[in-house]
Motif scaffolding. Structure first.
Motif, PDB file in Angstrom:
ATOM      1  N   LYS A   2       0.865  -1.186   0.000  1.00  0.00           N
ATOM      2  CA  LYS A   2       0.000   0.000   0.000  1.00  0.00           C
ATOM      3  C   LYS A   2       0.899   1.233   0.000  1.00  0.00           C
ATOM      4  CE  LYS A   2      -4.485  -0.606   1.922  1.00  0.00           C
ATOM      5  NZ  LYS A   2      -5.215  -1.144   2.985  1.00  0.00           N
ATOM      6  N   VAL A   3       0.696   2.087  -0.972  1.00  0.00           N
ATOM      7  CA  VAL A   3       1.588   3.236  -1.124  1.00  0.00           C
ATOM      8  C   VAL A   3       0.782   4.523  -1.002  1.00  0.00           C
ATOM      9  CG1 VAL A   3       3.242   4.355  -2.687  1.00  0.00           C
ATOM     10  CG2 VAL A   3       2.979   1.859  -2.731  1.00  0.00           C
ATOM     11  N   GLN A   4       1.266   5.464  -0.208  1.00  0.00           N
ATOM     12  CA  GLN A   4       0.627   6.777  -0.155  1.00  0.00           C
ATOM     13  C   GLN A   4       1.654   7.879  -0.408  1.00  0.00           C
ATOM     14  OE1 GLN A   4      -1.276   8.312   3.513  1.00  0.00           O
ATOM     15  NE2 GLN A   4      -2.769   9.267   2.139  1.00  0.00           N
ATOM     16  N   LEU A   5       1.309   8.755  -1.350  1.00  0.00           N
ATOM     17  CA  LEU A   5       2.163   9.932  -1.562  1.00  0.00           C
ATOM     18  C   LEU A   5       1.746  10.991  -0.538  1.00  0.00           C
ATOM     19  CD1 LEU A   5       1.913   8.593  -4.657  1.00  0.00           C
ATOM     20  CD2 LEU A   5       3.328  10.591  -5.112  1.00  0.00           C
ATOM     21  N   VAL A   6       2.461  11.043   0.556  1.00  0.00           N
ATOM     22  CA  VAL A   6       2.130  11.984   1.634  1.00  0.00           C
ATOM     23  C   VAL A   6       2.352  13.425   1.144  1.00  0.00           C
ATOM     24  CG1 VAL A   6       2.710  12.671   4.007  1.00  0.00           C
ATOM     25  CG2 VAL A   6       2.669  10.244   3.379  1.00  0.00           C
ATOM     26  N   GLY A   7       3.378  13.620   0.352  1.00  0.00           N
ATOM     27  CA  GLY A   7       3.646  14.934  -0.244  1.00  0.00           C
ATOM     28  C   GLY A   7       4.031  14.788  -1.700  1.00  0.00           C
ATOM     29  N   THR A   8       3.567  15.745  -2.526  1.00  0.00           N
ATOM     30  CA  THR A   8       3.861  15.687  -3.969  1.00  0.00           C
ATOM     31  C   THR A   8       4.470  16.990  -4.492  1.00  0.00           C
ATOM     32  OG1 THR A   8       1.647  16.504  -4.500  1.00  0.00           O
ATOM     33  CG2 THR A   8       1.920  14.104  -4.421  1.00  0.00           C
ATOM     34  N   GLY A   9       4.699  17.934  -3.588  1.00  0.00           N
ATOM     35  CA  GLY A   9       5.130  19.251  -4.039  1.00  0.00           C
ATOM     36  C   GLY A   9       6.616  19.496  -3.889  1.00  0.00           C
ATOM     37  N   ALA A  10       7.039  20.659  -4.341  1.00  0.00           N
ATOM     38  CA  ALA A  10       8.388  21.152  -4.077  1.00  0.00           C
ATOM     39  C   ALA A  10       8.273  22.093  -2.881  1.00  0.00           C
ATOM     40  CB  ALA A  10       8.930  21.874  -5.295  1.00  0.00           C
ATOM     41  N   ILE A  11       9.394  22.559  -2.387  1.00  0.00           N
ATOM     42  CA  ILE A  11       9.363  23.253  -1.105  1.00  0.00           C
ATOM     43  C   ILE A  11       8.565  24.563  -1.127  1.00  0.00           C
ATOM     44  CG2 ILE A  11      11.655  24.332  -1.332  1.00  0.00           C
ATOM     45  CD1 ILE A  11      11.824  23.345   1.782  1.00  0.00           C
ATOM     46  N   TYR A  12       8.672  25.344  -2.188  1.00  0.00           N
ATOM     47  CA  TYR A  12       7.987  26.646  -2.180  1.00  0.00           C
ATOM     48  C   TYR A  12       6.621  26.557  -2.864  1.00  0.00           C
ATOM     49  CZ  TYR A  12      12.718  27.817  -0.914  1.00  0.00           C
ATOM     50  OH  TYR A  12      13.937  27.831  -0.302  1.00  0.00           O
ATOM     51  N   THR A  13       5.853  25.564  -2.478  1.00  0.00           N
ATOM     52  CA  THR A  13       4.509  25.410  -3.020  1.00  0.00           C
ATOM     53  C   THR A  13       3.564  25.150  -1.844  1.00  0.00           C
ATOM     54  OG1 THR A  13       4.606  22.985  -3.223  1.00  0.00           O
ATOM     55  CG2 THR A  13       5.447  24.249  -5.077  1.00  0.00           C
ATOM     56  N   LYS A  14       2.264  25.203  -2.123  1.00  0.00           N
ATOM     57  CA  LYS A  14       1.307  24.941  -1.035  1.00  0.00           C
ATOM     58  C   LYS A  14       1.184  23.440  -0.743  1.00  0.00           C
ATOM     59  CE  LYS A  14      -2.635  25.040  -4.150  1.00  0.00           C
ATOM     60  NZ  LYS A  14      -3.771  25.766  -4.641  1.00  0.00           N
ATOM     61  N   TYR A  15       1.792  22.630  -1.563  1.00  0.00           N
ATOM     62  CA  TYR A  15       1.754  21.175  -1.351  1.00  0.00           C
ATOM     63  C   TYR A  15       2.856  20.753  -0.386  1.00  0.00           C
ATOM     64  CZ  TYR A  15      -1.496  20.886  -5.244  1.00  0.00           C
ATOM     65  OH  TYR A  15      -2.593  21.019  -6.045  1.00  0.00           O
ATOM     66  N   ASN A  16       2.660  19.595   0.247  1.00  0.00           N
ATOM     67  CA  ASN A  16       3.732  19.055   1.082  1.00  0.00           C
ATOM     68  C   ASN A  16       4.897  18.638   0.203  1.00  0.00           C
ATOM     69  OD1 ASN A  16       2.165  19.062   3.573  1.00  0.00           O
ATOM     70  ND2 ASN A  16       0.946  17.512   2.524  1.00  0.00           N
ATOM     71  N   MET A  25      20.636  14.721   1.523  1.00  0.00           N
ATOM     72  CA  MET A  25      20.646  15.480   2.772  1.00  0.00           C
ATOM     73  C   MET A  25      19.918  16.830   2.725  1.00  0.00           C
ATOM     74  SD  MET A  25      22.432  13.474   4.677  1.00  0.00           S
ATOM     75  CE  MET A  25      23.969  12.569   4.940  1.00  0.00           C
ATOM     76  N   HIS A  26      19.360  17.234   1.599  1.00  0.00           N
ATOM     77  CA  HIS A  26      18.674  18.537   1.556  1.00  0.00           C
ATOM     78  C   HIS A  26      17.549  18.595   2.591  1.00  0.00           C
ATOM     79  CE1 HIS A  26      20.079  19.643  -2.791  1.00  0.00           C
ATOM     80  NE2 HIS A  26      20.890  20.132  -1.862  1.00  0.00           N
ATOM     81  N   GLY A  27      17.311  19.821   3.078  1.00  0.00           N
ATOM     82  CA  GLY A  27      16.338  20.026   4.153  1.00  0.00           C
ATOM     83  C   GLY A  27      14.935  19.564   3.812  1.00  0.00           C
ATOM     84  N   ASP A  28      14.541  19.694   2.551  1.00  0.00           N
ATOM     85  CA  ASP A  28      13.191  19.256   2.175  1.00  0.00           C
ATOM     86  C   ASP A  28      13.102  17.728   2.044  1.00  0.00           C
ATOM     87  OD1 ASP A  28      14.827  19.650  -0.136  1.00  0.00           O
ATOM     88  OD2 ASP A  28      13.061  19.611  -1.425  1.00  0.00           O
ATOM     89  N   HIS A  29      14.127  17.025   2.545  1.00  0.00           N
ATOM     90  CA  HIS A  29      14.090  15.556   2.590  1.00  0.00           C
ATOM     91  C   HIS A  29      14.451  15.015   3.976  1.00  0.00           C
ATOM     92  CE1 HIS A  29      13.611  15.211  -1.832  1.00  0.00           C
ATOM     93  NE2 HIS A  29      14.072  16.444  -1.726  1.00  0.00           N
ATOM     94  N   THR A  30      14.911  15.907   4.860  1.00  0.00           N
ATOM     95  CA  THR A  30      15.415  15.442   6.164  1.00  0.00           C
ATOM     96  C   THR A  30      14.860  16.206   7.380  1.00  0.00           C
ATOM     97  OG1 THR A  30      17.273  16.990   5.956  1.00  0.00           O
ATOM     98  CG2 THR A  30      17.677  14.731   5.232  1.00  0.00           C
ATOM     99  N   ALA A  31      14.256  17.375   7.144  1.00  0.00           N
ATOM    100  CA  ALA A  31      14.008  18.313   8.252  1.00  0.00           C
ATOM    101  C   ALA A  31      13.146  17.761   9.380  1.00  0.00           C
ATOM    102  CB  ALA A  31      13.369  19.599   7.707  1.00  0.00           C
ATOM    103  N   ASP A  32      12.255  16.827   9.101  1.00  0.00           N
ATOM    104  CA  ASP A  32      11.345  16.352  10.151  1.00  0.00           C
ATOM    105  C   ASP A  32      11.842  15.094  10.877  1.00  0.00           C
ATOM    106  OD1 ASP A  32       9.310  18.222  10.434  1.00  0.00           O
ATOM    107  OD2 ASP A  32       7.731  16.721  10.285  1.00  0.00           O
ATOM    108  N   ILE A  33      13.041  14.640  10.571  1.00  0.00           N
ATOM    109  CA  ILE A  33      13.530  13.423  11.247  1.00  0.00           C
ATOM    110  C   ILE A  33      13.488  13.600  12.770  1.00  0.00           C
ATOM    111  CG2 ILE A  33      15.483  11.834  11.564  1.00  0.00           C
ATOM    112  CD1 ILE A  33      16.311  12.413   8.661  1.00  0.00           C
TER     113      ILE A  33
END
Ligand SMILES: [Zn+2]
Ligand SMILES: [Zn+2]
Length: 239
Positions: free
Chosen positions: A2-16, A56-64
């Motif tokens: 089962k796969v869910q795309l929790v976020g589909t956006g880039a950082i400066y968009t209203k999407y996750n 390591m970019h922040g939009d891939h690691t910041a919530d660890i």
């Protein structure tokens, strides 16, 4: 799976920002806002056993740190969480904790049951918790190394990458690929609509576009491309 795309956006968009949850227990990337998004979608973050970090970019690691603190401190679950990522990922997690003024290295070790697997080869195969995970190096501008992941020869996530040998391998070895489609035209750092159209046709495989900038999303939505999906945050499918 089962796969869910929790976020589909880039950082400066209203999407996750781009991240994916598999079977409630495996996350690919952990951008800012992921914990909140998991809670909003009624997932139990404490079920997460594995976190695959593409780079390591922040939009891939910041919530660890927020995810780990939530699981270990606030709901007090002490199951092992395995974090797989580029060489240096363990230090990166310590750095993030320090930046947020949370625990230091010793406290992290004491409080949290984390196992790190650091990648340093072009390709690494890992068998874990019944999953066959293949980490394949991709090419994301000056951010080196960056990896994409294939899970059970069924699902691939490219992470951030330009079109390269690694991305082609990921697409070839899966049924569905969640692919960086930041741009209208690909460049040195990211793929574009031109690249994913080419790849979807070449391999006749399904691609789900992610890491979309708003302008790219609008253009792609208007097109009717066989094998390419543009979806909203929270989109789920099974493979
Ligand atoms: Zn990046
Ligand atoms: Zn990114």
């Amino acid at each position: 799976m089962k796969v869910q795309l929790v976020g589909t956006g880039a950082i400066y968009t209203k999407y996750n920002s781009a991240c994916t949850l598999v079977n409630q227990e495996l996350m690919v990337d952990m951008p800012n806002g992921t914990l909140k998004q998991l809670l909003k979608n009624n997932h139990d973050p404490e079920k997460i056993k594995m976190i695959l970090i593409t780079h390591m970019h922040g939009d891939h690691t910041a919530d660890i740190p927020f995810l780990l603190k939530h699981v270990y401190n606030y709901i007090n679950i002490h199951n092992e969480i395995v974090i797989i990522g580029p060489k240096g990922i363990a230090d990166k997690v310590v750095e993030l904790f320090a930046a947020y003024r949370f625990e230091d290295r010793e406290e992290i070790q004491e409080l949290m049951n984390i196992k790190f697997i650091e990648l340093n080869k072009e390709e690494t195969e890992i068998e874990l918790e019944g999953y066959k995970i293949k980490a394949i190096q991709v090419s994301h501008g000056e951010e080196k190394p960056a990896y994409g992941y294939n899970i059970n020869n069924a699902l691939s996530c490219t992470g951030d990458s330009r079109i390269c040998k690694g991305v082609e391998k990921l697409i070839k070895s899966s049924k569905v690929t969640i692919a960086d489609t930041s741009l209208i035209q690909g460049n040195h750092d990211h793929m574009g609509i031109d690249n994913i159209k080419y790849l979807a046709e070449k391999y006749n495989k399904q691609i789900v576009a992610t890491h979309l900038r708003d302008t790219t999303r609008e253009v792609l939505k208007k097109e009717d491309n066989k094998n390419i999906l543009v979806v909203e945050d929270g989109y789920q499918f099974e493979i």
